[in-house]
Design a protein around this motif. Structure first.
Motif, PDB file in Angstrom:
ATOM      1  N   GLU A  11       0.835  -1.208   0.000  1.00  0.00           N
ATOM      2  CA  GLU A  11       0.000   0.000   0.000  1.00  0.00           C
ATOM      3  C   GLU A  11       0.867   1.253   0.000  1.00  0.00           C
ATOM      4  O   GLU A  11       0.623   2.199  -0.782  1.00  0.00           O
ATOM      5  N   LYS A  12       1.896   1.274   0.834  1.00  0.00           N
ATOM      6  CA  LYS A  12       2.724   2.469   0.968  1.00  0.00           C
ATOM      7  C   LYS A  12       3.649   2.676  -0.222  1.00  0.00           C
ATOM      8  O   LYS A  12       3.998   3.813  -0.546  1.00  0.00           O
TER       9      LYS A  12
ATOM     10  N   GLN B  48       8.496   6.276  -5.359  1.00  0.00           N
ATOM     11  CA  GLN B  48       9.004   6.229  -6.725  1.00  0.00           C
ATOM     12  C   GLN B  48      10.284   5.398  -6.771  1.00  0.00           C
ATOM     13  O   GLN B  48      11.099   5.438  -5.854  1.00  0.00           O
TER      14      GLN B  48
ATOM     15  N   GLN C  74       2.953   2.409  -3.215  1.00  0.00           N
ATOM     16  CA  GLN C  74       2.223   3.090  -4.286  1.00  0.00           C
ATOM     17  C   GLN C  74       2.488   4.595  -4.278  1.00  0.00           C
ATOM     18  O   GLN C  74       2.339   5.271  -5.284  1.00  0.00           O
ATOM     19  N   GLN C  75       2.887   5.095  -3.098  1.00  0.00           N
ATOM     20  CA  GLN C  75       3.161   6.526  -2.968  1.00  0.00           C
ATOM     21  C   GLN C  75       4.651   6.829  -3.159  1.00  0.00           C
ATOM     22  O   GLN C  75       5.075   7.979  -3.021  1.00  0.00           O
TER      23      GLN C  75
END
Length: 369
Positions: free
Chosen positions: A125-126, A131, A128-129
């Protein structure tokens, strides 16, 4: 129940298999105390393949791990590792972990078996934020074997691993064992000289057999979860689900040393900083019983002052074979947390006197590795 690649080896050795966090695992083979003594005096071989192993790779991996863990990953050179925690936004401990910097832009995160799915989902989940970063659960493809005890280095050398004499604690190296690429790390959960081996799952049975064969003259035995728990308790090492959970913070658990506020922002930082500033309402302490008795998880901790009000609860406890006394850990109010403080442990209706001590319970003789 899930099974590790070493299930046949456990059955062959007549290990007593139990359900541990959904895994069929050996609680003991020859006996908990016998295996405990073997690790303290010689070497024990542990299957820890039920643990979770997660790779974090890519040029953004460092920044990502800085965000989702409490310790300062930027201080880890390649082939170094450290203990850390993953916290929720409110500072509660989602898991305690080990982070290995195995190659440039490549880290291995070892998590508890009971938390693997939760932590994998959290990291996915994390990420995804983030790069330039990829998270992959490698628990099924990688096995994990621990060899712990004063003879562990000599046994690994006899099995074909060289260059261990210069391997410092929390460092790691790449090696080949029984034809399989193996990450050798000098870490452990027992307080003894020890190593953990990360290798392809299909190679685990052969490596297990090779280590037992090489270590036979040096007294090696397979060891189960019972001995592992007793060994870690004597070191006052935390056990997730007993000594901490998502309702516990690293500050309450006495693990402030893995929380690096000056590294920048990370998940849980704001609430943990506030708690540090105001002071935690409870603290995890280590204690020894004054008389012969055995404290257990869930027993009440009472004030030594009349009317002996309940002030906490035992999170871990057992009889120490080394000290021949009951030892344990539990949470109490800060006023009762100082070493030397007197407390009472309610053991089946009897208030047994105990004293708060500075951990660990087990201290190795000076000069031992």
């Amino acid at each position: 129940m899930k099974q590790t690649p070493l299930i046949d080896a456990h059955r062959k050795a007549q290990g007593k298999l139990v359900d541990f966090a959904g895994w069929e695992m050996p609680i003991q083979y020859s006996g908990v105390v016998d295996e405990y003594q073997t690790v303290r005096r010689h070497a024990g071989l542990f299957d820890v393949s039920h643990m979770g192993r997660i790779s974090v790779t890519g040029p953004g991996s460092l920044a990502f791990l800085q965000r989702v863990t409490t310790n300062d990953v930027s201080t880890l050179s390649v082939r170094h590792s450290h203990y850390s925690m993953i916290c929720a936004p409110n500072g509660g401990i989602k898991d305690d972990i080990f982070v290995y910097h195995v190659k440039p832009y490549e880290f291995l995160v070892c998590v508890n078996a009971s938390n693997r799915e939760k932590i994998v989902a959290w990291l996915h989940e994390k990420v995804q934020q983030a790069q330039g970063c990829k998270v992959q659960d490698q628990s099924a493809s990688l096995a994990q074997i621990a060899i712990q005890g004063p003879a562990s280095r000599d046994i690994l050398a006899a099995a074909g691993l060289a260059d261990l004499a210069t391997l410092k604690i929390r460092h790691c190296l790449d090696a080949t064992l029984c034809g399989h690429a193996t990450l050798v790390t000098r870490t452990g959960y027992t307080g003894e000289l020890g190593y953990e081996l990360y290798l392809p799952a299909e190679g685990a049975p052969k490596v297990w057999e090779q280590l037992l064969e090489a270590g036979q003259p040096l007294g090696i035995k397979p060891a189960g979860l019972g001995a592992r728990d007793l060994l870690r308790l004597e070191m006052a090492y935390l056990l997730y689900g007993n000594d901490m959970n998502e309702e516990t913070t690293p500050i309450e658990a006495g693990a402030e040393w893995v929380v690096k506020f000056d590294k920048g922002d990370f998940i849980g930082r704001t609430d943990l900083l506030a708690q540090q500033s105001r002071g935690a309402a409870r603290r995890l302490v280590a204690f020894e019983l004054v008389e012969k008795a055995v404290p257990r998880h869930g027993f009440k901790i009472l004030s030594a002052q009349a009317p002996h009000a309940e002030i906490g609860e035992v999170t871990s406890g057992n009889l120490s074979p080394l000290l021949q006394k009951g030892i344990g850990m539990g949470y109490v109010a800060p006023a009762a947390a100082q070493p030397g403080s007197s407390i009472l442990i309610d053991i089946r209706g009897k208030a047994c006197p105990a004293v708060v001590v500075k951990p660990p319970f087990y201290k190795k003789p000076a000069g031992t590795p």
